[in-house]
Design a protein around this motif. Structure first.
Motif, PDB file in Angstrom:
ATOM      1  N   ASP A  26      -8.952 -54.698 -85.569  1.00 44.64           N
ATOM      2  CA  ASP A  26      -7.868 -54.478 -86.934  1.00 44.64           C
ATOM      3  C   ASP A  26      -7.060 -56.096 -86.928  1.00 44.64           C
ATOM      4  O   ASP A  26      -5.754 -56.619 -86.640  1.00 44.64           O
ATOM      5  CB  ASP A  26      -6.455 -54.516 -86.242  1.00 44.64           C
ATOM      6  N   GLY A  27      -8.252 -57.065 -86.540  1.00 47.36           N
ATOM      7  CA  GLY A  27      -8.247 -58.529 -87.179  1.00 47.36           C
ATOM      8  C   GLY A  27      -7.185 -59.140 -87.651  1.00 47.36           C
ATOM      9  O   GLY A  27      -6.238 -59.989 -87.588  1.00 47.36           O
ATOM     10  N   SER A  28      -7.830 -58.925 -89.122  1.00 43.36           N
ATOM     11  CA  SER A  28      -6.522 -59.369 -90.387  1.00 43.36           C
ATOM     12  C   SER A  28      -5.259 -58.818 -90.045  1.00 43.36           C
ATOM     13  O   SER A  28      -4.017 -59.227 -90.616  1.00 43.36           O
ATOM     14  CB  SER A  28      -6.991 -59.051 -91.335  1.00 43.36           C
ATOM     15  N   PHE A  29      -5.269 -56.903 -89.858  1.00 45.25           N
ATOM     16  CA  PHE A  29      -4.004 -56.994 -89.995  1.00 45.25           C
ATOM     17  C   PHE A  29      -3.081 -57.421 -88.549  1.00 45.25           C
ATOM     18  O   PHE A  29      -1.816 -57.401 -88.377  1.00 45.25           O
ATOM     19  CB  PHE A  29      -3.441 -55.289 -89.613  1.00 45.25           C
ATOM     20  N   GLN A  30      -3.419 -57.852 -87.358  1.00 43.37           N
ATOM     21  CA  GLN A  30      -2.313 -58.148 -86.783  1.00 43.37           C
ATOM     22  C   GLN A  30      -1.708 -59.452 -86.559  1.00 43.37           C
ATOM     23  O   GLN A  30      -0.812 -59.556 -86.056  1.00 43.37           O
ATOM     24  CB  GLN A  30      -3.980 -58.354 -85.036  1.00 43.37           C
ATOM     25  N   THR A  31      -2.952 -60.066 -87.413  1.00 42.31           N
ATOM     26  CA  THR A  31      -1.953 -61.912 -87.851  1.00 42.31           C
ATOM     27  C   THR A  31      -1.071 -61.760 -88.632  1.00 42.31           C
ATOM     28  O   THR A  31      -0.334 -61.765 -88.451  1.00 42.31           O
ATOM     29  CB  THR A  31      -3.019 -62.080 -88.475  1.00 42.31           C
ATOM     30  N   LEU A  32      -0.922 -60.352 -89.349  1.00 44.02           N
ATOM     31  CA  LEU A  32      -0.026 -60.084 -89.908  1.00 44.02           C
ATOM     32  C   LEU A  32       1.371 -59.538 -89.304  1.00 44.02           C
ATOM     33  O   LEU A  32       2.201 -59.546 -89.554  1.00 44.02           O
ATOM     34  CB  LEU A  32      -0.178 -59.066 -91.361  1.00 44.02           C
ATOM     35  N   PHE A  33       1.113 -58.111 -89.062  1.00 44.07           N
ATOM     36  CA  PHE A  33       1.643 -57.240 -87.407  1.00 44.07           C
ATOM     37  C   PHE A  33       2.407 -59.020 -86.619  1.00 44.07           C
ATOM     38  O   PHE A  33       3.930 -58.658 -86.670  1.00 44.07           O
ATOM     39  CB  PHE A  33       0.886 -57.088 -87.439  1.00 44.07           C
ATOM     40  N   ASN A  34       1.338 -59.450 -85.770  1.00 41.34           N
ATOM     41  CA  ASN A  34       2.869 -60.273 -84.822  1.00 41.34           C
ATOM     42  C   ASN A  34       3.181 -61.469 -85.791  1.00 41.34           C
ATOM     43  O   ASN A  34       3.839 -61.679 -84.867  1.00 41.34           O
ATOM     44  CB  ASN A  34       1.731 -61.046 -84.612  1.00 41.34           C
ATOM     45  N   GLY A  35       2.772 -61.648 -86.698  1.00 40.30           N
ATOM     46  CA  GLY A  35       3.808 -62.592 -87.812  1.00 40.30           C
ATOM     47  C   GLY A  35       4.624 -62.438 -88.237  1.00 40.30           C
ATOM     48  O   GLY A  35       5.986 -62.805 -88.148  1.00 40.30           O
ATOM     49  N   VAL A  36       5.242 -60.418 -88.792  1.00 43.50           N
ATOM     50  CA  VAL A  36       6.639 -60.214 -88.533  1.00 43.50           C
ATOM     51  C   VAL A  36       7.220 -60.008 -87.245  1.00 43.50           C
ATOM     52  O   VAL A  36       8.494 -60.548 -87.386  1.00 43.50           O
ATOM     53  CB  VAL A  36       6.747 -58.404 -88.563  1.00 43.50           C
ATOM     54  N   ARG A  37       6.200 -59.300 -86.307  1.00 37.87           N
ATOM     55  CA  ARG A  37       6.773 -59.639 -84.858  1.00 37.87           C
ATOM     56  C   ARG A  37       7.742 -60.646 -83.803  1.00 37.87           C
ATOM     57  O   ARG A  37       8.666 -61.071 -83.860  1.00 37.87           O
ATOM     58  CB  ARG A  37       6.071 -59.123 -83.709  1.00 37.87           C
ATOM     59  N   THR A  38       7.230 -61.981 -84.558  1.00 38.97           N
ATOM     60  CA  THR A  38       7.597 -63.048 -83.855  1.00 38.97           C
ATOM     61  C   THR A  38       8.550 -63.580 -84.582  1.00 38.97           C
ATOM     62  O   THR A  38       9.327 -64.150 -83.985  1.00 38.97           O
ATOM     63  CB  THR A  38       6.678 -64.142 -83.915  1.00 38.97           C
TER      64      THR A  38
END
Length: 187
Positions: free
Chosen positions: A65-77
Motif C-alpha cells: 500500500d505504498g501510494s496510499f501510505q504516502t497519502l494517509f501519512n500526509g493526512v495524519r501529519t
C-alpha cells in the motif's frame, strides 16, 4: 457489484461509506449505513482475496500500500499525529475482507458472521485497539480518503493518535471498488 445508492454525505452519487468502527476493550462504535446479505457464506481468512491484477487500476502500488501510505501519512501529519507503518498481517485481513464484501455484494463491518476483531485475530495479529473504515464506489485512493476525511466518524479513525499500523484492502474496479482500511495499535 450492483449496490443501491445510499443517501450519505459523501463524494460521488454512487459512492458509499459504511461507518467507522473502533474497537477497544468494551467499546465498539459504528456510524453510517450498511448493506448485508444474510444468505451470504461466512467470511474466512484468505477465501476471498482480491485479484491483484484488477486492483492495480486503483492503487499505483498495491504491494504494501505504498501510494496510499504516502497519502494517509500526509493526512495524519497535517493533523499533528504520528505516521503509520504498513503491516502484512493487517493487510491479509483487509484484503480478504475487501474481496469478501465485493464478491458477496455487501458493505458492513459485520458481514459474513465476522467482526473486525475476529478478522484481525484470524491473522495472529496481537492488538490493543482496532479501527476500520469502509468505502464503496470510489475510483481512487484520493477520492476515498477525501470522503473519509469529510465524515466525522471516519476522520476520527484516520487521525486517532493511538494507531501505529494500518493496511488497505481494495477489491474491484471503477464504481464497483470496495475499500477496507484497518488501523491498529499493536501489543
Amino acid at each position: 457489484m450492483k449496490k443501491l445508492v445510499r443517501n450519505l454525505a459523501c463524494v460521488g452519487a454512487v459512492a458509499a461509506l459504511s461507518g467507522c468502527l473502533g474497537t477497544t476493550p468494551g467499546i465498539v462504535t459504528t456510524v453510517g449505513q450498511t448493506t448485508t446479505n444474510p444468505n451470504a457464506p461466512d467470511w474466512t481468512l484468505n477465501s476471498y482475496l482480491p485479484d491483484p491484477a484488477a486492483n492495480t487500476t486503483t492503487q499505483s502500488n498495491p504491494i504494501a500500500d505504498g501510494s496510499f501510505q504516502t497519502l494517509f501519512n500526509g493526512v495524519r501529519t497535517s493533523a499533528g499525529v504520528q505516521t503509520l507503518a504498513w503491516n502484512n498481517l493487517l493487510d491479509n485481513a483487509a484484503q480478504s475482507y475487501a474481496g469478501y464484501l465485493n464478491a458477496t455484494d455487501q458493505l458492513s463491518h459485520t458481514a459474513g458472521n465476522s467482526t473486525l476483531a475476529s478478522r484481525v485475530n484470524a491473522t495472529g495479529y496481537a492488538w490493543r485497539e482496532l479501527g476500520e473504515n469502509l468505502g464503496e464506489g470510489y475510483t481512487s485512493e484520493g477520492a476515498v480518503m477525501t470522503a473519509w476525511q469529510n465524515s466525522p466518524g471516519h476522520n476520527a479513525n484516520l487521525i486517532n493518535p493511538n494507531f501505529e499500523e494500518f493496511a488497505l484492502g481494495v477489491s474491484g474496479t471503477g464504481g464497483d471498488t470496495v475499500w477496507v482500511l484497518v488501523l491498529a495499535d499493536p501489543l
